[in-house]
Design a protein around this motif. Structure first.
Motif, mmCIF file in Angstrom:
data_model
loop_
_atom_site.group_PDB
_atom_site.id
_atom_site.type_symbol
_atom_site.label_atom_id
_atom_site.label_comp_id
_atom_site.label_asym_id
_atom_site.label_seq_id
_atom_site.Cartn_x
_atom_site.Cartn_y
_atom_site.Cartn_z
ATOM 1 N N ARG A 220 0.835 -1.209 0.000
ATOM 2 C CA ARG A 220 0.000 0.000 0.000
ATOM 3 C C ARG A 220 0.865 1.253 0.000
ATOM 4 N NH1 ARG A 220 -2.789 1.754 5.509
ATOM 5 N NH2 ARG A 220 -0.598 2.338 5.817
ATOM 6 N N ASN A 221 1.854 1.277 0.875
ATOM 7 C CA ASN A 221 2.654 2.494 1.019
ATOM 8 C C ASN A 221 3.582 2.719 -0.166
ATOM 9 O OD1 ASN A 221 1.350 2.866 3.418
ATOM 10 N ND2 ASN A 221 3.076 2.301 4.709
ATOM 11 N N ALA A 240 -1.337 0.095 -12.232
ATOM 12 C CA ALA A 240 -1.970 -0.801 -13.209
ATOM 13 C C ALA A 240 -1.355 -2.196 -13.150
ATOM 14 C CB ALA A 240 -1.832 -0.207 -14.614
ATOM 15 N N ARG A 241 -0.051 -2.277 -12.981
ATOM 16 C CA ARG A 241 0.613 -3.581 -12.924
ATOM 17 C C ARG A 241 0.153 -4.361 -11.696
ATOM 18 N NH1 ARG A 241 5.281 -6.150 -11.105
ATOM 19 N NH2 ARG A 241 5.708 -4.417 -9.701
ATOM 20 N N PHE A 242 0.035 -3.665 -10.558
ATOM 21 C CA PHE A 242 -0.423 -4.334 -9.343
ATOM 22 C C PHE A 242 -1.836 -4.867 -9.533
ATOM 23 C CE2 PHE A 242 -2.140 -4.729 -5.096
ATOM 24 C CZ PHE A 242 -1.076 -5.227 -4.359
ATOM 25 N N VAL A 267 -4.816 -13.093 -3.243
ATOM 26 C CA VAL A 267 -5.741 -12.171 -3.899
ATOM 27 C C VAL A 267 -6.468 -11.294 -2.883
ATOM 28 C CG1 VAL A 267 -7.825 -12.028 -5.314
ATOM 29 C CG2 VAL A 267 -6.023 -13.652 -5.914
ATOM 30 N N GLY A 268 -6.892 -11.887 -1.775
ATOM 31 C CA GLY A 268 -7.620 -11.106 -0.772
ATOM 32 C C GLY A 268 -6.790 -9.960 -0.236
ATOM 33 N N ARG A 272 -7.349 -5.845 -0.706
ATOM 34 C CA ARG A 272 -7.336 -4.899 0.419
ATOM 35 C C ARG A 272 -6.374 -3.749 0.139
ATOM 36 N NH1 ARG A 272 -5.913 -7.897 5.728
ATOM 37 N NH2 ARG A 272 -6.228 -5.797 6.589
ATOM 38 N N VAL A 273 -5.225 -4.050 -0.464
ATOM 39 C CA VAL A 273 -4.281 -2.995 -0.827
ATOM 40 C C VAL A 273 -4.923 -2.022 -1.803
ATOM 41 C CG1 VAL A 273 -2.123 -2.505 -2.056
ATOM 42 C CG2 VAL A 273 -2.208 -4.355 -0.375
#
Length: 308
Positions: A220-221, A240-242, A267-268, A272-273
């Motif tokens: 996330r960060n 986009a890649r993430f 995936v979960g 969340r990210v």
């Protein structure tokens, strides 16, 4: 001697190791002020701090604000020329602060100087953070590759830090140091390592590297840092890649193709990210505008100089 540095130590359930950190600060060859931010520890940390012979100033938080949040909460109480960030599981050698102060005195263009962090298992020390081609911050032992400092033990010019927006409190933990290095470099400052400033460091004593929480904050960060600081094309590409990898992971599993076992390929967790980034996107874009208006060096120039 005049106290030039306030050392900020952020702790959470740090009773097992924060005493060694305070002992090491008490043994420094230069005078300093120590401020410990206690993130609502409930393990006896408060009692240890109250009884420690170095008598540090203590800021007791009502909740766990994380490392970044703790630093940000303490910064308004700092009035010295320099401010040091120090993990509660780090134990600096007696000449640590002197080496850091001398390094900033010798280089007026530097706003931050990082330490040599000595791993408990031995091996080369980490001298700072390099910037990868995917926008990750990674520890490096090569002085020539240093993009930023490791927030576990570093010294910054207080006024320079305040001028670029302080500490990103919302990061909680991870990437607050690399984000700060980005902003300092955009504002025309440099960051350098100081191999003579040595500190033993037990990595992740509070946060368990490799855990789902670690990967959640880390991914996330990183994305938030890129949205705030990096060239727009890089930030957009990495977001986009993430997202694309997240969407493709179930397909790979259905096709019985190998998927890494690390938590950041669940995936979960990745959803969340993405959700956390989406919620924070308006704030990140506003921050990006403010950072851009303060910048004196183009984002692309920094990226092409350091990203490898």
């Amino acid at each position: 001697m005049t106290v030039r540095t306030t050392v900020l130590v952020v702790t959470w359930r740090g009773r097992a190791h924060v005493g060694r950190c305070l002992d090491a600060l008490a043994g420094q060859s230069r005078p300093l002020r120590t401020v410990v931010v206690d993130n609502a520890s409930a393990d006896g940390t408060a009692e240890l701090l109250a009884g420690h012979p170095s008598r540090p100033d203590v800021l007791r938080m009502p909740a766990n604000l994380g490392y970044a949040g703790g630093l940000a909460a303490a910064l308004p109480d700092v009035h010295t020329e320099f401010v040091a960030w120090l993990n509660d599981d780090a134990a600096p050698e007696p000449g640590w602060l002197a080496a850091l102060e001398n390094a900033l005195d010798a280089d007026p263009a530097a706003a931050a100087v990082g330490s040599a962090l000595l791993p408990p298992e031995g091996g080369p020390p980490a001298l700072g953070v390099r910037l990868t081609a995917l926008g990750y911050g990674a520890d490096t032992s090569e002085e020539a590759e240093v993009f930023g400092f490791c927030g576990g033990a570093a010294l910054l010019r207080r006024q320079a830090l305040l001028a670029v927006g302080g500490v990103p409190a919302g990061f909680f933990c991870y990437y607050e140091d690399t984000d700060t290095a980005w902003r300092l470099r955009l504002a025309g400052w440099t960051v350098r390592p100081e191999p003579a400033a040595r500190a033993a460091h037990v990595l992740g004593a509070s946060t368990r590297p490799g855990s789902p929480s670690f990967h959640l904050w880390n991914e996330r960060n990183r994305l938030l840092m890129l949205l705030r600081c990096a060239p727009a094309a890089v930030a957009g590409r990495e977001l986009a890649r993430f997202a694309a990898i997240t969407l493709l992971l179930p397909v790979r599993r259905l096709a019985r193709r190998p998927v890494p076992a690390a938590a950041n390929f669940r995936v979960g967790l990745r959803l969340r990210v993405l959700g956390a980034v989406a919620v924070r996107l308006p704030r990140a874009l506003r921050d990006r505008g403010r950072i851009g208006r303060r910048a004196t060096v183009p984002r692309n120039e920094i990226w092409h100089t350091f990203a490898r």
